[in-house]
Design a protein around this motif. Structure first.
Motif, short mmCIF file in Angstrom:
data_model
loop_
_atom_site.label_atom_id
_atom_site.label_comp_id
_atom_site.label_asym_id
_atom_site.label_seq_id
_atom_site.Cartn_x
_atom_site.Cartn_y
_atom_site.Cartn_z
N MET A 1 19.93 8.42 -10.49
CA MET A 1 19.08 7.52 -11.14
C MET A 1 17.73 8.22 -10.07
O MET A 1 17.70 7.88 -9.19
CB MET A 1 19.18 6.31 -10.69
N GLU A 2 16.64 8.25 -10.62
CA GLU A 2 15.50 8.63 -9.31
C GLU A 2 14.39 8.04 -9.25
O GLU A 2 14.17 6.68 -9.74
CB GLU A 2 14.82 10.26 -10.29
N ASP A 3 14.46 8.55 -7.83
CA ASP A 3 13.34 7.33 -7.46
C ASP A 3 11.60 7.63 -7.85
O ASP A 3 11.32 8.55 -7.86
CB ASP A 3 12.70 7.50 -5.46
N LEU A 4 11.15 6.20 -8.18
CA LEU A 4 9.66 7.04 -8.43
C LEU A 4 8.88 5.89 -7.97
O LEU A 4 9.40 4.71 -7.85
CB LEU A 4 9.35 7.11 -9.96
N LEU A 5 7.47 6.03 -7.45
CA LEU A 5 6.54 4.95 -6.89
C LEU A 5 5.62 5.18 -7.08
O LEU A 5 5.02 5.74 -8.19
CB LEU A 5 6.60 5.82 -5.66
N ILE A 6 5.05 3.74 -7.97
CA ILE A 6 3.79 3.79 -8.28
C ILE A 6 2.42 3.02 -7.57
O ILE A 6 3.18 1.52 -7.20
CB ILE A 6 3.49 2.80 -9.26
N ILE A 7 1.74 3.82 -7.23
CA ILE A 7 0.51 3.15 -7.03
C ILE A 7 -0.86 2.51 -7.80
O ILE A 7 -1.10 2.58 -8.16
CB ILE A 7 -0.23 3.96 -5.96
N SER A 8 -1.17 1.25 -6.94
CA SER A 8 -2.16 0.42 -8.16
C SER A 8 -2.43 -0.10 -7.24
O SER A 8 -2.33 -0.87 -6.57
CB SER A 8 -1.41 -0.51 -9.59
N ASN A 9 -3.82 -0.76 -7.39
CA ASN A 9 -4.60 -1.91 -7.01
C ASN A 9 -4.38 -3.42 -7.26
O ASN A 9 -4.83 -3.99 -6.91
CB ASN A 9 -6.03 -1.54 -6.96
N TYR A 10 -3.46 -3.14 -8.62
CA TYR A 10 -3.84 -4.34 -9.72
C TYR A 10 -1.80 -4.56 -10.21
O TYR A 10 -1.04 -3.17 -10.47
CB TYR A 10 -4.65 -3.88 -10.44
N TYR A 11 -1.18 -5.90 -9.39
CA TYR A 11 0.24 -6.44 -10.57
C TYR A 11 0.31 -7.70 -10.68
O TYR A 11 -0.11 -7.65 -10.24
CB TYR A 11 1.04 -5.04 -9.69
N PRO A 12 0.88 -7.66 -11.59
CA PRO A 12 1.06 -8.84 -11.40
C PRO A 12 1.85 -9.73 -10.25
O PRO A 12 1.95 -9.01 -9.54
CB PRO A 12 2.34 -9.36 -12.83
N PRO A 13 1.62 -11.36 -10.06
CA PRO A 13 0.94 -11.60 -10.74
C PRO A 13 -0.59 -12.36 -11.11
O PRO A 13 -1.20 -12.81 -11.90
CB PRO A 13 1.31 -13.41 -10.49
N GLU A 14 -1.23 -10.65 -11.12
CA GLU A 14 -2.45 -10.59 -10.68
C GLU A 14 -2.26 -10.86 -12.57
O GLU A 14 -2.25 -10.52 -13.62
CB GLU A 14 -2.84 -9.48 -10.72
N LYS A 15 -3.42 -11.17 -12.84
CA LYS A 15 -4.66 -10.76 -15.18
C LYS A 15 -5.71 -10.01 -15.15
O LYS A 15 -5.74 -9.90 -14.42
CB LYS A 15 -4.98 -12.32 -15.15
N GLY A 16 -5.32 -9.49 -16.20
CA GLY A 16 -6.21 -7.70 -16.47
C GLY A 16 -5.19 -7.67 -17.09
O GLY A 16 -4.26 -7.19 -17.21
#
Length: 394
Positions: A1-16
Motif C-alpha cells: 500500500m503506497e503512502d500518499l499525502l494531500i495538502i489542502s487549505n480546505y477539508y471537511p467538516p468545512e463546507k464548500g
C-alpha cells in the motif's frame, strides 16, 4: 500500500466545493489501495473562525473514513481585506513549510492550488526535500484574481503571483487540471509538462434524489453553496425578476455576503426568495427532494473555472440554469443539462426564467430523468480515477 499525502487549505467538516473535492479525491484513492494522509488547517471555513472542536489547539490528528487528517494552526479570516486574507493563508503556510521540511513525509504529495501562496510554499518545501509533486489546479491564479478585480494588472502583487504560478508549474512532476482551459494555459508556458484533465465529479453513491414535487405548486429553483464575492448571489437576488412568474428561489449557504443577503430578502418579501442558511450535506440532499432545478451563477466569467455544482447537481438528477460563462457553459449545453444565460446578462437570465416558468413543472420532471441518466454516464468519478491510476499518475 503506497503512502500518499494531500495538502489542502480546505477539508471537511468545512463546507464548500473545495473541501468536498479534496475529500472525494482522498476517499477514492484510499478505496484504490493508497494510504492517504491529508494535511490542512484547523477547521474554520466558511465562517472565518475556528470550529468549536479546534479552538485552543495548535494541531489535531484525527481519522475520518479511513483518512488520517492532520490539522495545523491557522489565523482564520474570510475578510474582504486582502491583507487579512493573506495573513490567514501565510499563518498556515509558514507552519506547513517547517512541518514539510522537518517531519517525515511520503515521497509522493498532491498539492491543491489555489490558494496560490499556500501551493507555492508547499511546492518550495517539497522541492527542497526532493519529493514527487502532483499539483491539482482547480482555478487559475492570478488570472482569476485579475478577472475578479481582486488585484490590479501589473501591480507588485500581480508580479509576485505570476512568479509563484510559474514556480509551482515548473517544479510539479505532474499537473491535474479541472478544465481544458487550465491545461491549455499551463501547456502554453510548459509544453512538455505532463498534464491530465481531472474533473470535479462527485461520488454520491446514490440512485439519485427521489423528487417529491407537486406539479400544482410553483417551480422551485435553488442555489446551494458559498455566498462569496465570486458567486455574486446578492446581485443575483437584487436583479432577478420572478415576482410575476410561477417560480420561487431558495438559497442555502454561508459566506461573506450572508448578512447583506439576509437584509435584502427581509426588505423585499415580494421577491419570492427564501433563505435557509447552511445545512450539512446529507441534510441538504434530503431537503432538495422538494425542489425542481438548480441555478449556478458566477459574478464574472473566470477563465479556467468550471463550477463543480454542474456535476454535483446533475448527478443527483437536477437540471441546471447556468449563469457563469466559459467552459461550464459548454458542458451544460453539450450534455443537455438544462439552460444557460450569458454571464452578467440579467436581461437574458430573466428571459430564460420566463421560459422555464412557461414550460411548467411537468416538463422539468421529465428533464430530470434525462439529466440524471446523462450525468451517470458522463460524470463518473471512479472511472476517472481508474484511468488516471492506469496511466501511473498517482
Amino acid at each position: 500500500m503506497e503512502d500518499l499525502l494531500i495538502i489542502s487549505n480546505y477539508y471537511p467538516p468545512e463546507k464548500g466545493a473545495a473541501a468536498n473535492r479534496i475529500e472525494q479525491l482522498a476517499l477514492k484513492l484510499s478505496q484504490n489501495n493508497y494510504k492517504v494522509t491529508v494535511l490542512c488547517p484547523l477547521g474554520n471555513y466558511p465562517k472565518g473562525e475556528l470550529f468549536a472542536d479546534y479552538k485552543g489547539k495548535f494541531s489535531v490528528v484525527e481519522k475520518r473514513q479511513n483518512i488520517t487528517v492532520k490539522r495545523l494552526w491557522i489565523y482564520p479570516s474570510v475578510s474582504k481585506n486582502i491583507f487579512k486574507r493573506t495573513l490567514s493563508v501565510l499563518s498556515f503556510s509558514s507552519i506547513l513549510f517547517f512541518s514539510l521540511l522537518f517531519k517525515k513525509t511520503p515521497q509522493k504529495v498532491i498539492v491543491q492550488s489555489p490558494p496560490l501562496l499556500l501551493s507555492f510554499v508547499a511546492v518550495l518545501a517539497l522541492w527542497i526535500t526532493r519529493k514527487t509533486i502532483l499539483l491539482n489546479v482547480s482555478d487559475l491564479w492570478p488570472t482569476a484574481a485579475i478577472e475578479l478585480k481582486a488585484i490590479k494588472p501589473g501591480s507588485i502583487s500581480h508580479k509576485v503571483s505570476l512568479f509563484f504560478e510559474r514556480f509551482i508549474y515548473a517544479n510539479a512532476s505532474t499537473i491535474l487540471g479541472q478544465s481544458n482551459e487550465i491545461i491549455h494555459h499551463i501547456k502554453e508556458q510548459f509544453p512538455e509538462k505532463k498534464c491530465y484533465l481531472y474533473r470535479n465529479f462527485p461520488d454520491h453513491q446514490t440512485e439519485g434524489i427521489q423528487m417529491h414535487t407537486n406539479v400544482n405548486e410553483p417551480i422551485t429553483l435553488f442555489y446551494a453553496g458559498l455566498l462569496g464575492v465570486a458567486q455574486g448571489v446578492l446581485e443575483l437576488c437584487q436583479k432577478i425578476a420572478i415576482e410575476g412568474l410561477n417560480i420561487e428561489l431558495h438559497i442555502f449557504g454561508d459566506g461573506a455576503e450572508k448578512v447583506a443577503l439576509e437584509a435584502f430578502i427581509e426588505k423585499n418579501p415580494d421577491k419570492k426568495i427564501i433563505f435557509h442558511g447552511m445545512l450539512e450535506r446529507h441534510l441538504l440532499h434530503e431537503k432538495l427532494k422538494n425542489f425542481d432545478l438548480a441555478i449556478i451563477p458566477l459574478k464574472t466569467r473566470i477563465y479556467g473555472s468550471v463550477p463543480s455544482k454542474i456535476f454535483e447537481y446533475s448527478t443527483l438528477g437536477f437540471p441546471v440554469l447556468y449563469f457563469g460563462g466559459g467552459e461550464g457553459e459548454t458542458i451544460v449545453t453539450e450534455n443537455k443539462l438544462g439552460w444557460v444565460a450569458p454571464v452578467g446578462d440579467f436581461e437574458k437570465l430573466n428571459s430564460v426564467l420566463n421560459e422555464i416558468s412557461t414550460i411548467g413543472k411537468s416538463t422539468i420532471q421529465h428533464l430530470q430523468k434525462d439529466v440524471y441518466k446523462t450525468a451517470q454516464q458522463e460524470f463518473n468519478l471512479e472511472r476517472q480515477i481508474q484511468q488516471l491510476i492506469k496511466e501511473n499518475v498517482f
